[in-house]
Each structure stands twice: as C-alpha cells, then as structure tokens.
Write a protein that holds these residues in place. Sequence first.
Motif, PDB file in Angstrom:
ATOM      1  N   ILE A 180      -2.074  -1.509  24.897  1.00 32.78           N
ATOM      2  CA  ILE A 180      -1.618  -0.716  25.042  1.00 32.78           C
ATOM      3  C   ILE A 180      -0.587  -0.679  26.298  1.00 32.78           C
ATOM      4  O   ILE A 180      -1.079  -1.197  27.345  1.00 32.78           O
ATOM      5  CB  ILE A 180      -1.337   0.699  25.117  1.00 32.78           C
ATOM      6  N   GLU A 181       0.646  -0.880  26.600  1.00 34.56           N
ATOM      7  CA  GLU A 181       1.216  -1.119  28.255  1.00 34.56           C
ATOM      8  C   GLU A 181       1.097  -0.031  28.822  1.00 34.56           C
ATOM      9  O   GLU A 181       3.163   0.699  27.940  1.00 34.56           O
ATOM     10  CB  GLU A 181       2.628  -2.045  28.616  1.00 34.56           C
TER      11      GLU A 181
ATOM     12  N   TRP B  94       3.113  -1.428  21.808  1.00 35.48           N
ATOM     13  CA  TRP B  94       2.408  -0.532  21.276  1.00 35.48           C
ATOM     14  C   TRP B  94       2.005  -1.284  20.319  1.00 35.48           C
ATOM     15  O   TRP B  94       2.544  -2.025  19.450  1.00 35.48           O
ATOM     16  CB  TRP B  94       1.616   0.955  21.605  1.00 35.48           C
ATOM     17  N   SER B  95       0.485  -2.150  20.470  1.00 37.83           N
ATOM     18  CA  SER B  95      -0.027  -2.582  19.005  1.00 37.83           C
ATOM     19  C   SER B  95      -1.828  -2.037  18.459  1.00 37.83           C
ATOM     20  O   SER B  95      -2.244  -2.080  19.366  1.00 37.83           O
ATOM     21  CB  SER B  95      -0.459  -3.815  19.439  1.00 37.83           C
TER      22      SER B  95
ATOM     23  N   PRO C  42       3.867 -10.439  16.535  1.00 41.31           N
ATOM     24  CA  PRO C  42       5.198 -10.731  16.608  1.00 41.31           C
ATOM     25  C   PRO C  42       6.107  -9.067  17.149  1.00 41.31           C
ATOM     26  O   PRO C  42       7.352  -9.910  18.035  1.00 41.31           O
ATOM     27  CB  PRO C  42       5.762 -11.738  15.872  1.00 41.31           C
ATOM     28  N   HIS C  43       5.866  -8.410  16.459  1.00 38.78           N
ATOM     29  CA  HIS C  43       6.858  -7.251  16.268  1.00 38.78           C
ATOM     30  C   HIS C  43       5.857  -5.887  17.327  1.00 38.78           C
ATOM     31  O   HIS C  43       5.493  -4.654  16.035  1.00 38.78           O
ATOM     32  CB  HIS C  43       7.050  -7.074  15.460  1.00 38.78           C
TER      33      HIS C  43
ATOM     34  N   HIS D 179       3.560  14.957  25.028  1.00 37.83           N
ATOM     35  CA  HIS D 179       4.325  14.245  24.035  1.00 37.83           C
ATOM     36  C   HIS D 179       4.011  13.147  23.828  1.00 37.83           C
ATOM     37  O   HIS D 179       4.103  12.055  25.340  1.00 37.83           O
ATOM     38  CB  HIS D 179       6.075  14.440  24.234  1.00 37.83           C
ATOM     39  N   PHE D 180       3.744  12.026  23.167  1.00 40.83           N
ATOM     40  CA  PHE D 180       3.671  10.225  22.454  1.00 40.83           C
ATOM     41  C   PHE D 180       4.101   9.945  21.312  1.00 40.83           C
ATOM     42  O   PHE D 180       4.471  10.677  20.833  1.00 40.83           O
ATOM     43  CB  PHE D 180       1.985   9.966  22.766  1.00 40.83           C
ATOM     44  N   ALA D 181       5.197   8.997  22.016  1.00 40.77           N
ATOM     45  CA  ALA D 181       5.915   8.668  20.373  1.00 40.77           C
ATOM     46  C   ALA D 181       5.955   7.093  20.878  1.00 40.77           C
ATOM     47  O   ALA D 181       6.152   5.939  20.911  1.00 40.77           O
ATOM     48  CB  ALA D 181       7.707   9.288  20.438  1.00 40.77           C
ATOM     49  N   LEU D 182       6.149   6.464  18.694  1.00 44.55           N
ATOM     50  CA  LEU D 182       6.147   5.237  19.140  1.00 44.55           C
ATOM     51  C   LEU D 182       7.211   4.717  18.046  1.00 44.55           C
ATOM     52  O   LEU D 182       7.640   5.544  17.427  1.00 44.55           O
ATOM     53  CB  LEU D 182       4.958   4.546  18.793  1.00 44.55           C
TER      54      LEU D 182
END
Length: 288
Positions: free
Chosen positions: A179-180, A187-188, A196-197, A208-211
């Motif tokens: 994560i950054e 985030w991955s 790649p995505h 609140h945390f959202a991706l």
Amino acid sequence: MSTGTVRVRTSASATRVHEALTTADDLRVWLAEHAHVDLEGGQYEFWGRYTPDGERGRQKLLGFDDKSVRFSWFLYDTEYTVELGVEQRDGETLVAVTQSPYPTWGQGDDKSEILQTFWPLVLGNLVEHVEGRPVLGFCDFTSPEQRFEFDIAAAPAAILDALTDPDVFARWFGARMEIEPHVGGRWSMGSLDDNPHPAKIIALDEGHFALDFQEGMVASWELKGSEGRTHLTFVQSGFDPATPPYGPWMGWLSGFADLKRMLELPNWRPMWHSFELPGLPDGVLVLE
C-alpha cells in the motif's frame, strides 16, 4: 485432476468439530440456510440462498467415519468431490476441506473465484460456532447487494491500522498486501510490482477507507466508534448487478472473522493454518 485443501485451526475438541460437520442443526448455523443429514440413510444435503447454485439435491453422500464426511456436489455443471474432516496435528485441532477439482489460482472467472472463497468463509463461521461465538455471516447468492455490517470490540484506529498496515493485515487475512497509504496511492493484494492494475485509494481517514479498482468496483470500509467499540460497514459497489462479484465479496468476509478475533481474543492465533491450492505462487499467502 487438481485438488485443493484449506485448513483452519480451532481450540474446540475434535469431537465437537465432527459433530458440527455432520449434524443438520449445526450445518444450518455455519454452512447453509437449510440442511438435512441422515448419514446411515445415505443423505447429506445443504441448500438455500447462502449456497452457490443453491437448489436442493445437488449433494450425494459418498462416505463418512468418525473424523470426516465425504460427498459429491454438482455445482456449475461440474461434479465436485468434497471431504470435510477434523485432524489432530502438532497438538492442534485442525478442520480441513479438500475439494477436487479445485480451480487454479488466478483463473479469474466468477465461478472459479466463488469456488476459491466459499470454503474459507464458511470455515471461519465453523470455527466461531464450535468455540461458542456467534458466526460472522454469509454471502446471499440471491441478492446483488453487497453490504455487510458488524461490531468489533476495538477502537476505529486499531481497525484502520489492521486494514492499512501490511504486517498487521497479513496476520489476520493471511496474505501479502502492499500500500501507498494516502489518498491517490496504490493498493495491491500481493506485490505492487507484480500488479499492472492496482487499486487506487480514494478515502483514508479515521472513519473511512475506500479502494477504487480498475474494473470500476469500489470497496469501502466505514468505521463508527463509541465507547471502545466500532461498528464496521463494508460495501462493494460499482459492479454490474446482473453479475455480482461474489468471489471477492466472500474473500473479504472470510478475513473479517479473524480480524474480529485478533482484536477481541486474548492469546489469539490466526485461524488460517494452511492452503494447498493448484497454481498458488510462492509468497502470496503469509501463514504461521
């Protein structure tokens, strides 16, 4: 033919686990909306809205003993063989689900993702049930809505840390995450270099945390704290309601049981013991 096995650990006795695996009343708590079991009569069935392809009559009992039950399951036009069993290993009680065939890791289609995450979700329910705690919950395969709410006896800051600190995340979810940690950051699951995505962080504050994922889907955690407890609301949105992403949904829900346990139980150890899955890359899962 590919075979996969998922194991979880529990403090419950092997006798209690076997009872929960083979008794209809127990199955209706941790596995399915409906269940019918008559082992001597050759019947082991579960069905309903919490079961993929949830019509009755899709399972056939193949065998049982004092440690396991084995059945076939006709699911998505394929005949699967499943064994649910209890093991004693290194002084621990383990519950194992072995399924054949098992989809190869990263296969990526909706049905494969459901097959990969259904058992971890209900195994988490099973561990809670045999240890005398309320089960976390289920995936409703009759509804496109993906909204889940539950309470954790911890402050929002502790939960946010568990969601965004890679080391803490690995402990309860059992997988690597990078994560950054800022709005606009990446985030991955697994490595950012290998994805790649990656998802993009669109919210990150104390409540609140959202991706935002490349496919247009958004995963959101809302945290409302009061007197040392937090009400967590998890929502997935932005997908085609005609094809809800049940696989990723169950993947997250399966982790939440151990997130709650980690923050509430003294002397907690991760419930996840081992995953033996076809095509699983080295280093993706992080298990004790």
